[in-house]
Design a protein around this motif. Structure first.
Motif, PDB file in Angstrom:
ATOM      1  N   LEU A 101     -37.886 -56.086 -15.083  1.00 41.22           N
ATOM      2  CA  LEU A 101     -37.893 -54.857 -14.276  1.00 41.22           C
ATOM      3  C   LEU A 101     -38.854 -55.064 -13.112  1.00 41.22           C
ATOM      4  CD1 LEU A 101     -38.097 -52.240 -17.162  1.00 41.22           C
ATOM      5  CD2 LEU A 101     -36.058 -52.944 -15.907  1.00 41.22           C
ATOM      6  N   ASN A 102     -38.305 -55.150 -11.902  1.00 40.08           N
ATOM      7  CA  ASN A 102     -39.107 -55.482 -10.726  1.00 40.08           C
ATOM      8  C   ASN A 102     -39.301 -54.238  -9.863  1.00 40.08           C
ATOM      9  OD1 ASN A 102     -40.246 -56.560  -8.369  1.00 40.08           O
ATOM     10  ND2 ASN A 102     -39.132 -58.483  -8.607  1.00 40.08           N
ATOM     11  N   ARG A 103     -40.556 -53.754  -9.794  1.00 41.13           N
ATOM     12  CA  ARG A 103     -40.922 -52.614  -8.955  1.00 41.13           C
ATOM     13  C   ARG A 103     -41.847 -53.048  -7.814  1.00 41.13           C
ATOM     14  NH1 ARG A 103     -41.813 -51.384 -14.309  1.00 41.13           N
ATOM     15  NH2 ARG A 103     -40.431 -49.832 -15.289  1.00 41.13           N
ATOM     16  N   GLU A 104     -42.006 -54.349  -7.637  1.00 36.69           N
ATOM     17  CA  GLU A 104     -42.934 -54.880  -6.646  1.00 36.69           C
ATOM     18  C   GLU A 104     -42.464 -54.536  -5.228  1.00 36.69           C
ATOM     19  OE1 GLU A 104     -46.032 -56.695  -4.806  1.00 36.69           O
ATOM     20  OE2 GLU A 104     -45.832 -56.306  -6.962  1.00 36.69           O
ATOM     21  N   PRO A 105     -43.293 -53.831  -4.421  1.00 35.05           N
ATOM     22  CA  PRO A 105     -42.849 -53.409  -3.081  1.00 35.05           C
ATOM     23  C   PRO A 105     -42.630 -54.564  -2.109  1.00 35.05           C
ATOM     24  CG  PRO A 105     -45.155 -52.841  -3.449  1.00 35.05           C
ATOM     25  CD  PRO A 105     -44.627 -53.296  -4.757  1.00 35.05           C
ATOM     26  N   GLU A 106     -43.376 -55.655  -2.274  1.00 32.50           N
ATOM     27  CA  GLU A 106     -43.213 -56.806  -1.378  1.00 32.50           C
ATOM     28  C   GLU A 106     -42.397 -57.878  -2.102  1.00 32.50           C
ATOM     29  OE1 GLU A 106     -44.203 -56.822   1.723  1.00 32.50           O
ATOM     30  OE2 GLU A 106     -45.085 -54.822   1.524  1.00 32.50           O
ATOM     31  N   SER A 107     -41.106 -57.650  -2.199  1.00 36.31           N
ATOM     32  CA  SER A 107     -40.270 -58.591  -2.957  1.00 36.31           C
ATOM     33  C   SER A 107     -38.822 -58.489  -2.512  1.00 36.31           C
ATOM     34  CB  SER A 107     -40.350 -58.292  -4.464  1.00 36.31           C
ATOM     35  OG  SER A 107     -39.752 -57.041  -4.757  1.00 36.31           O
ATOM     36  N   ALA A 167     -36.514 -58.064  -4.579  1.00 30.21           N
ATOM     37  CA  ALA A 167     -35.965 -56.985  -5.409  1.00 30.21           C
ATOM     38  C   ALA A 167     -36.082 -55.642  -4.703  1.00 30.21           C
ATOM     39  CB  ALA A 167     -36.683 -56.945  -6.753  1.00 30.21           C
ATOM     40  N   HIS A 168     -37.218 -55.417  -4.015  1.00 32.81           N
ATOM     41  CA  HIS A 168     -37.384 -54.144  -3.304  1.00 32.81           C
ATOM     42  C   HIS A 168     -36.397 -54.057  -2.136  1.00 32.81           C
ATOM     43  CE1 HIS A 168     -39.369 -50.511  -1.999  1.00 32.81           C
ATOM     44  NE2 HIS A 168     -39.434 -51.004  -0.764  1.00 32.81           N
ATOM     45  N   GLN A 169     -36.175 -55.169  -1.440  1.00 33.04           N
ATOM     46  CA  GLN A 169     -35.180 -55.171  -0.364  1.00 33.04           C
ATOM     47  C   GLN A 169     -33.796 -54.836  -0.922  1.00 33.04           C
ATOM     48  OE1 GLN A 169     -35.389 -58.941   1.706  1.00 33.04           O
ATOM     49  NE2 GLN A 169     -37.628 -58.858   1.832  1.00 33.04           N
ATOM     50  N   HIS A 170     -33.515 -55.396  -2.099  1.00 33.80           N
ATOM     51  CA  HIS A 170     -32.238 -55.106  -2.755  1.00 33.80           C
ATOM     52  C   HIS A 170     -32.163 -53.621  -3.117  1.00 33.80           C
ATOM     53  CE1 HIS A 170     -28.909 -55.497  -5.649  1.00 33.80           C
ATOM     54  NE2 HIS A 170     -28.662 -56.656  -5.085  1.00 33.80           N
ATOM     55  N   PHE A 171     -33.260 -53.073  -3.617  1.00 35.41           N
ATOM     56  CA  PHE A 171     -33.299 -51.659  -3.982  1.00 35.41           C
ATOM     57  C   PHE A 171     -33.080 -50.778  -2.759  1.00 35.41           C
ATOM     58  CE2 PHE A 171     -35.891 -47.785  -4.225  1.00 35.41           C
ATOM     59  CZ  PHE A 171     -35.269 -47.134  -5.286  1.00 35.41           C
ATOM     60  N   GLU A 172     -33.696 -51.134  -1.640  1.00 34.23           N
ATOM     61  CA  GLU A 172     -33.566 -50.334  -0.424  1.00 34.23           C
ATOM     62  C   GLU A 172     -32.110 -50.243   0.030  1.00 34.23           C
ATOM     63  OE1 GLU A 172     -36.168 -48.859   1.828  1.00 34.23           O
ATOM     64  OE2 GLU A 172     -36.915 -48.778  -0.231  1.00 34.23           O
ATOM     65  N   LYS A 173     -31.355 -51.302  -0.181  1.00 35.05           N
ATOM     66  CA  LYS A 173     -29.965 -51.326   0.279  1.00 35.05           C
ATOM     67  C   LYS A 173     -28.991 -50.820  -0.770  1.00 35.05           C
ATOM     68  CE  LYS A 173     -26.506 -54.372   2.378  1.00 35.05           C
ATOM     69  NZ  LYS A 173     -26.218 -55.740   2.889  1.00 35.05           N
ATOM     70  N   HIS A 174     -29.264 -51.135  -2.053  1.00 34.55           N
ATOM     71  CA  HIS A 174     -28.264 -50.873  -3.100  1.00 34.55           C
ATOM     72  C   HIS A 174     -28.716 -49.872  -4.156  1.00 34.55           C
ATOM     73  CE1 HIS A 174     -25.987 -54.312  -1.547  1.00 34.55           C
ATOM     74  NE2 HIS A 174     -27.115 -55.003  -1.554  1.00 34.55           N
ATOM     75  N   GLY A 175     -29.962 -49.419  -4.084  1.00 37.20           N
ATOM     76  CA  GLY A 175     -30.470 -48.565  -5.140  1.00 37.20           C
ATOM     77  C   GLY A 175     -30.830 -49.380  -6.366  1.00 37.20           C
ATOM     78  N   ALA A 176     -31.211 -48.686  -7.453  1.00 35.42           N
ATOM     79  CA  ALA A 176     -31.534 -49.386  -8.700  1.00 35.42           C
ATOM     80  C   ALA A 176     -30.301 -50.155  -9.173  1.00 35.42           C
ATOM     81  CB  ALA A 176     -31.982 -48.391  -9.755  1.00 35.42           C
ATOM     82  N   SER A 177     -30.455 -51.464  -9.389  1.00 38.12           N
ATOM     83  CA  SER A 177     -29.293 -52.318  -9.647  1.00 38.12           C
ATOM     84  C   SER A 177     -29.758 -53.687 -10.130  1.00 38.12           C
ATOM     85  CB  SER A 177     -28.458 -52.477  -8.362  1.00 38.12           C
ATOM     86  OG  SER A 177     -29.282 -52.910  -7.288  1.00 38.12           O
ATOM     87  N   ILE A 178     -28.805 -54.496 -10.528  1.00 32.99           N
ATOM     88  CA  ILE A 178     -29.102 -55.873 -10.932  1.00 32.99           C
ATOM     89  C   ILE A 178     -29.240 -56.705  -9.658  1.00 32.99           C
ATOM     90  CG2 ILE A 178     -28.421 -57.805 -12.379  1.00 32.99           C
ATOM     91  CD1 ILE A 178     -28.720 -55.087 -13.850  1.00 32.99           C
ATOM     92  N   CYS A 179     -30.431 -57.236  -9.425  1.00 37.65           N
ATOM     93  CA  CYS A 179     -30.666 -57.952  -8.169  1.00 37.65           C
ATOM     94  C   CYS A 179     -30.673 -59.465  -8.340  1.00 37.65           C
ATOM     95  CB  CYS A 179     -31.964 -57.501  -7.525  1.00 37.65           C
ATOM     96  SG  CYS A 179     -33.450 -57.873  -8.488  1.00 37.65           S
ATOM     97  N   ALA A 180     -30.758 -59.961  -9.571  1.00 39.40           N
ATOM     98  CA  ALA A 180     -30.812 -61.415  -9.763  1.00 39.40           C
ATOM     99  C   ALA A 180     -30.449 -61.788 -11.190  1.00 39.40           C
ATOM    100  CB  ALA A 180     -32.198 -61.964  -9.421  1.00 39.40           C
ATOM    101  N   LEU A 181     -29.963 -63.014 -11.338  1.00 41.37           N
ATOM    102  CA  LEU A 181     -29.722 -63.622 -12.634  1.00 41.37           C
ATOM    103  C   LEU A 181     -30.570 -64.883 -12.729  1.00 41.37           C
ATOM    104  CD1 LEU A 181     -25.807 -63.460 -12.754  1.00 41.37           C
ATOM    105  CD2 LEU A 181     -27.433 -61.822 -13.726  1.00 41.37           C
ATOM    106  N   GLY A 182     -31.024 -65.198 -13.936  1.00 35.92           N
ATOM    107  CA  GLY A 182     -31.733 -66.448 -14.172  1.00 35.92           C
ATOM    108  C   GLY A 182     -30.910 -67.337 -15.078  1.00 35.92           C
ATOM    109  N   PHE A 183     -30.525 -68.506 -14.594  1.00 40.82           N
ATOM    110  CA  PHE A 183     -29.764 -69.460 -15.381  1.00 40.82           C
ATOM    111  C   PHE A 183     -30.710 -70.510 -15.960  1.00 40.82           C
ATOM    112  CE2 PHE A 183     -25.437 -69.087 -12.966  1.00 40.82           C
ATOM    113  CZ  PHE A 183     -25.226 -67.861 -13.564  1.00 40.82           C
ATOM    114  N   ALA A 184     -30.593 -70.755 -17.261  1.00 37.50           N
ATOM    115  CA  ALA A 184     -31.302 -71.869 -17.884  1.00 37.50           C
ATOM    116  C   ALA A 184     -30.475 -73.136 -17.675  1.00 37.50           C
ATOM    117  CB  ALA A 184     -31.511 -71.613 -19.371  1.00 37.50           C
ATOM    118  N   VAL A 185     -31.118 -74.167 -17.120  1.00 35.70           N
ATOM    119  CA  VAL A 185     -30.401 -75.353 -16.659  1.00 35.70           C
ATOM    120  C   VAL A 185     -31.049 -76.605 -17.228  1.00 35.70           C
ATOM    121  CG1 VAL A 185     -29.718 -76.652 -14.603  1.00 35.70           C
ATOM    122  CG2 VAL A 185     -29.820 -74.155 -14.515  1.00 35.70           C
TER     123      VAL A 185
END
Length: 621
Positions: free
Chosen positions: A333-339, A341-359
């Motif tokens: 859960l990313n609430r960091e204003p300088e990130s 994720a916040h840019q994603h929130f500003e455009k899309h609202g609360a949402s899934i902004c990233a996936l992490g793949f184990a490689v």
């Protein structure tokens, strides 16, 4: 092999197309004559632009309805040809592509067709040009490349060769036997590659609207490329794609897709034809899902995760980021204003902004991503923090890559573990969710092929054929990308219908993204019993009446399904039980149990879920 693209394959002005092709790294370009006649640039200016961009104009095409015509039309055709030669001098290209005749006046006489092409090649030879002859799948008398080859062979001119076009070959059911056994390298004048889904329709309409880049469809384009490589072909592979969505998309983005497609095709054609498997970098599982959290919807996500049994276990040491866990599932859960994720929130609202793949073999994977023209995203990190590499994923989201390790996790360095509350508290019950079974991504129609090929080319995911899911307001089209172990399964959905679920999501969240996450458990009834029903999507009684008739389920079992709004499917391999949550900002969750070797996704129930979601949406209006 060298790489080219026909101007018809991408959108924009002729200048846009040239610039996009050059930026994507193409060596050559075919000029589709309609693009030239529409252009404000003179042919000389077009040649100068190509030279400035280091692009070779490998062909002017198409020259139509030429061979085997009545005498009155024949003389006009040679006059047209002379004018095209003048144009080619100005353009600086040496190859004219002639496609098989579709005129109702053409004569069914291969010898006459060969004679006409011989005379045309003689004229071309005087000008320093070459003629390439192609069989159109809808040609009047020449439909197959074996027919075109017989005409080229009979004409027997050094300046005349055959065009090999994978769409025209495979849509007609042609095999590679003729290419493999008879056609010599020096008679292959031009190679055009296109893929397509397996559809049953008129070949002309099919060609004009549904071609796609190799790797995006179902034609045996890899076998074709291997055959060329075995023959020692080192010339151009050129895209010729007619597709409505391509022509409505960014020319640069589609040119990059086209380049990735040729790189993928070359890579696939180099693979040994044996059962031995070379160890390659691979995506093993979904390590985490990151939520751009903020505002009321962000708190709703937190409340829903808690209702599903997730607990906050870690907090980032320097940023406003927390981790919720259950089983092997990690929700960031990313609430960091300088990130990002916040840019994603500003455009899309609360949402899934990233996936992490184990490689595994992450450095090799990153090298492969560079090879495929994927720019890495530079994340903001503090001193001593992990700098997790990432690329752009669907829409504005990111895909992070973490090394698949057993001895530590991504959160062990940057996060501090929190003291855990009493597990006996009702709010802290564990529902037994153990892993992310699959997650659904919704994209715009123009990005549907791009997204599936993104997973196929970069990560070697398998892509299932497209299937239709009936929505109350239209059809949702879906295909699944999955890794070899099926630990990562990503249904990709889109719809052309303006009010269907997929389009509602795109409008509501202002773009493509993850719309669904499905969690697996071992006891669906125990999990459902602990979830507040206010969070669960309600299923109509009529569904259970139909289910009883379809599956002949035990009455008590059916009653339990109905009690918890559970849906059910079965096949010869096993059973599938699942329920859905209500949407938050267009995103919903699924809890499921697989019994036996059931490998599907309960698709038979999709129309029930879509209708129930549509009702929920209508209530909120």
């Amino acid at each position: 092999m060298k790489r080219s693209i026909a101007t018809v394959s991408i959108s924009g002005t002729l200048e846009d197309k040239f610039n996009a092709a050059a930026q994507a790294g193409f060596d050559g370009i075919e000029i589709f004559e309609n693009d030239l006649t529409q252009s404000a640039m003179s042919p000389v200016q077009v040649r100068q632009l190509a030279e400035s961009l280091n692009l070779e104009i490998i062909a002017l095409q198409p020259f139509r309805d030429f061979e085997a015509m009545p005498d009155a039309l024949r003389s006009k055709n040679f006059y047209r040809a002379q004018k095209k030669f003048e144009l080619m001098h100005e353009l600086g290209t040496k190859n004219l592509m002639v496609c098989s005749n579709v005129s109702p006046f053409t004569i069914n006489d291969p010898a006459r067709a060969a004679h006409d092409l011989y005379e045309l090649a003689e004229l071309a030879n005087k000008e320093g040009f070459h003629i390439s002859y192609e069989a159109l799948a809808w040609g009047i008398h020449t439909k197959d490349y074996n027919q075109a080859w017989e005409i080229v062979k009979q004409a027997d001119h050094d300046q005349l060769g055959i065009v090999l076009d994978t769409f025209h070959m495979f849509v007609r059911g042609n095999t590679l036997d003729l290419l493999r056994d008879e056609i010599p390298l020096d008679k292959i004048s031009l190679v055009q590659v296109a893929d397509a889904p397996r559809l049953q329709m008129d070949s002309l309409y099919f060609s004009r609207h549904f071609r796609c880049f190799p790797g995006q469809g179902d034609l045996p384009v890899v076998d074709f490329a291997r055959c060329l490589r075995e023959k020692g072909f080192q010339g151009y592979l050129s895209h010729e794609i007619f597709n409505d969505e391509f022509r409505a998309s960014s020319p640069y983005e589609k040119a990059v897709d086209g380049m990735r497609s040729l790189l993928w095709l070359e890579e696939q054609s180099e693979l040994p034809l044996c059962d031995e498997k070379t160890e390659v970098p691979s995506v093993e599982n979904i390590e985490f899902v990151e939520v751009a959290s903020g505002g009321e919807a962000g708190e709703q996500f937190v409340n829903l995760f808690q209702a599903l049994g997730f607990q906050e276990t870690h907090r980032h040491k320097s940023k406003d980021i927390t981790l919720m866990r259950q089983g092997d599932i990690n929700i960031v859960l990313n609430r960091e204003p300088e990130s990002q994720a916040h840019q994603h929130f500003e455009k899309h609202g609360a949402s899934i902004c990233a996936l992490g793949f184990a490689v595994n073999r992450i450095s090799e994977l990153l090298s492969k991503l560079d090879y495929y023209r994927c720019s890495q995203f530079q994340n903001q990190t503090g001193p001593g923090e992990l700098n997790i590499p990432a690329i752009r994923g669907v829409g504005d989201s990111l895909i992070y890559f973490v090394e698949n390790q057993d001895n530590y996790k991504f959160y062990d360095i940057d996060f501090a573990k929190l003291a855990q509350p009493d597990a006996d508290q009702p709010s802290q019950r564990n529902l037994g969710l153990k892993a992310i079974d699959h997650l659904g991504q919704t994209v715009a129609p123009a990005d549907y092929l791009h997204t599936s090929f993104h997973y196929r080319s970069l990560f070697d995911f398998d892509i299932t054929p497209t299937q239709d899911l009936p929505d109350v307001y239209g059809l949702v089209v879906s295909r699944v990308a999955s890794n070899s172990t099926h630990k990562v399964r990503i249904p990709i959905n889109m719809s052309m219908a303006s009010d269907a679920s997929s389009q509602r999501f795109l409008k509501h969240t202002n773009g493509a993204g993850v719309q669904q996450i499905a969690f697996a458990c071992d006891d669906i009834f125990a999990a459902a019993d602990q979830v507040d029903k206010s969070y669960v999507l309600e299923i109509p009684d009529n569904y259970y009446r139909d289910l009883e008739a379809r599956c002949q389920l035990d009455e008590a079992f059916l009653a339990r399904l109905k009690q918890f709004n559970l849906l059910y499917d079965e096949n010869a391999d096993g059973q599938f039980l699942h329920f859905y949550t209500r949407e938050i900002n267009g995103v919903f969750f699924e809890v499921l149990q697989r019994i036996g070797d059931y490998g599907n996704y309960g698709e038979i129930n999709a129309h029930i879920r879509l209708a129930s979601q549509a009702r929920e949406t209508a209530k909120q209006r």
